[in-house]
Design a protein around this motif. Sequence first.
Motif, PDB file in Angstrom:
ATOM      1  N   GLU A   1       0.832  -1.257   0.227  1.00 16.41           N
ATOM      2  CA  GLU A   1       0.136   0.026   0.031  1.00 16.41           C
ATOM      3  C   GLU A   1       0.759   1.200   0.037  1.00 16.41           C
ATOM      4  O   GLU A   1       1.585   1.253   0.790  1.00 16.41           O
TER       5      GLU A   1
ATOM      6  N   GLU B   1       0.451   4.233   2.991  1.00 20.24           N
ATOM      7  CA  GLU B   1       1.054   3.708   4.196  1.00 20.24           C
ATOM      8  C   GLU B   1       2.787   3.436   4.079  1.00 20.24           C
ATOM      9  O   GLU B   1       3.301   3.878   4.999  1.00 20.24           O
ATOM     10  N   THR B   2       3.290   3.073   3.070  1.00 17.20           N
ATOM     11  CA  THR B   2       4.643   2.746   2.789  1.00 17.20           C
ATOM     12  C   THR B   2       5.040   4.306   2.789  1.00 17.20           C
ATOM     13  O   THR B   2       6.160   4.683   3.405  1.00 17.20           O
TER      14      THR B   2
ATOM     15  N   THR C   1       4.115   7.109   3.882  1.00 22.10           N
ATOM     16  CA  THR C   1       3.826   7.962   5.071  1.00 22.10           C
ATOM     17  C   THR C   1       4.775   7.436   6.232  1.00 22.10           C
ATOM     18  O   THR C   1       5.321   8.263   6.876  1.00 22.10           O
TER      19      THR C   1
ATOM     20  N   PRO D   1       4.242  -2.527   5.959  1.00 26.64           N
ATOM     21  CA  PRO D   1       3.031  -1.779   5.539  1.00 26.64           C
ATOM     22  C   PRO D   1       2.295  -3.062   4.823  1.00 26.64           C
ATOM     23  O   PRO D   1       2.654  -4.289   4.549  1.00 26.64           O
TER      24      PRO D   1
ATOM     25  N   LEU E   1       0.625  -2.719   9.440  1.00 21.34           N
ATOM     26  CA  LEU E   1      -0.559  -2.335   9.478  1.00 21.34           C
ATOM     27  C   LEU E   1      -1.365  -2.763   8.432  1.00 21.34           C
ATOM     28  O   LEU E   1      -0.861  -3.619   7.512  1.00 21.34           O
ATOM     29  N   CYS E   2      -2.442  -2.390   8.420  1.00 21.28           N
ATOM     30  CA  CYS E   2      -3.592  -2.645   7.468  1.00 21.28           C
ATOM     31  C   CYS E   2      -3.861  -4.382   7.417  1.00 21.28           C
ATOM     32  O   CYS E   2      -4.325  -5.159   8.289  1.00 21.28           O
TER      33      CYS E   2
ATOM     34  N   HIS F   1      -6.579  -4.060   9.326  1.00 21.00           N
ATOM     35  CA  HIS F   1      -7.647  -3.599   8.401  1.00 21.00           C
ATOM     36  C   HIS F   1      -9.132  -4.378   9.145  1.00 21.00           C
ATOM     37  O   HIS F   1      -9.095  -5.547   8.941  1.00 21.00           O
TER      38      HIS F   1
ATOM     39  N   SER G   1      -1.863  -1.219  13.095  1.00 23.87           N
ATOM     40  CA  SER G   1      -2.895  -0.283  12.573  1.00 23.87           C
ATOM     41  C   SER G   1      -3.497  -0.840  11.772  1.00 23.87           C
ATOM     42  O   SER G   1      -3.481  -1.667  11.111  1.00 23.87           O
TER      43      SER G   1
ATOM     44  N   PRO H   1      -4.552   2.709   5.514  1.00 21.46           N
ATOM     45  CA  PRO H   1      -4.376   3.777   4.991  1.00 21.46           C
ATOM     46  C   PRO H   1      -4.680   5.118   5.746  1.00 21.46           C
ATOM     47  O   PRO H   1      -4.122   5.986   5.796  1.00 21.46           O
TER      48      PRO H   1
ATOM     49  N   ALA I   1      -2.597   5.863   8.682  1.00 22.73           N
ATOM     50  CA  ALA I   1      -0.949   5.809   8.530  1.00 22.73           C
ATOM     51  C   ALA I   1      -0.302   6.840   9.347  1.00 22.73           C
ATOM     52  O   ALA I   1       0.757   6.345   9.745  1.00 22.73           O
TER      53      ALA I   1
END
Length: 185
Positions: free
Chosen positions: A12, A15-16, A18, A71, A103-104, A125, A153, A156, A159
């Motif tokens: 993503e 995410e990456t 950020t 991510p 995350l996600c 997610h 987390s 997106p 993020a």
Amino acid sequence: MSVLVLVAPGSEEIETVTILDVLVRANITVLLASCCPAGLRQIRASRGVRLVADCHLDELPAGDFEMIVVPGGLPGSECIRDNTRAISLLREQAASGRWRAALCAAPAVVLLPNQLLGKASITCHPGFWARIPSAQLSHERVVIDKDARLVTSQGPGTAIEFALTLVQVLRGATAAEAVAGPMVI
């Protein structure tokens, strides 16, 4: 010491990027490593954005990392899940008591099937909540499990909050606030 961020085709991009941006704003050294099966450093992220990693995972310099971050995004998370080098690094990180973050999709797709969650309290997610044991699942946007040294987390939309939490974990609340202020968070 620095932070290792793993990336693969289909990761993503929000995410990456950020994660990278916020950590760099906190003067944290970040190394973006490609887990591309073809050995390439350039990947096409989940929405088609091209990203170029600092190195391929097979060329990773020796040394320990303060944190390894994964991510989300599909099929990026699946590619990282299936990369034996990436999983080995995540296992070593956990065994050494150093920080990991995901995350996600990554908590459910990368960490869970590779037995890298332990009993940690996590989030991911919402589309993957059903995969997480209910005793471990939190619906919070960002979850820090200090015992497991794991930050997770939801996706997106979380993020920036996630990345600032990584700064807080690594450098303290004052450093996170110093980064968040000019970003108008």
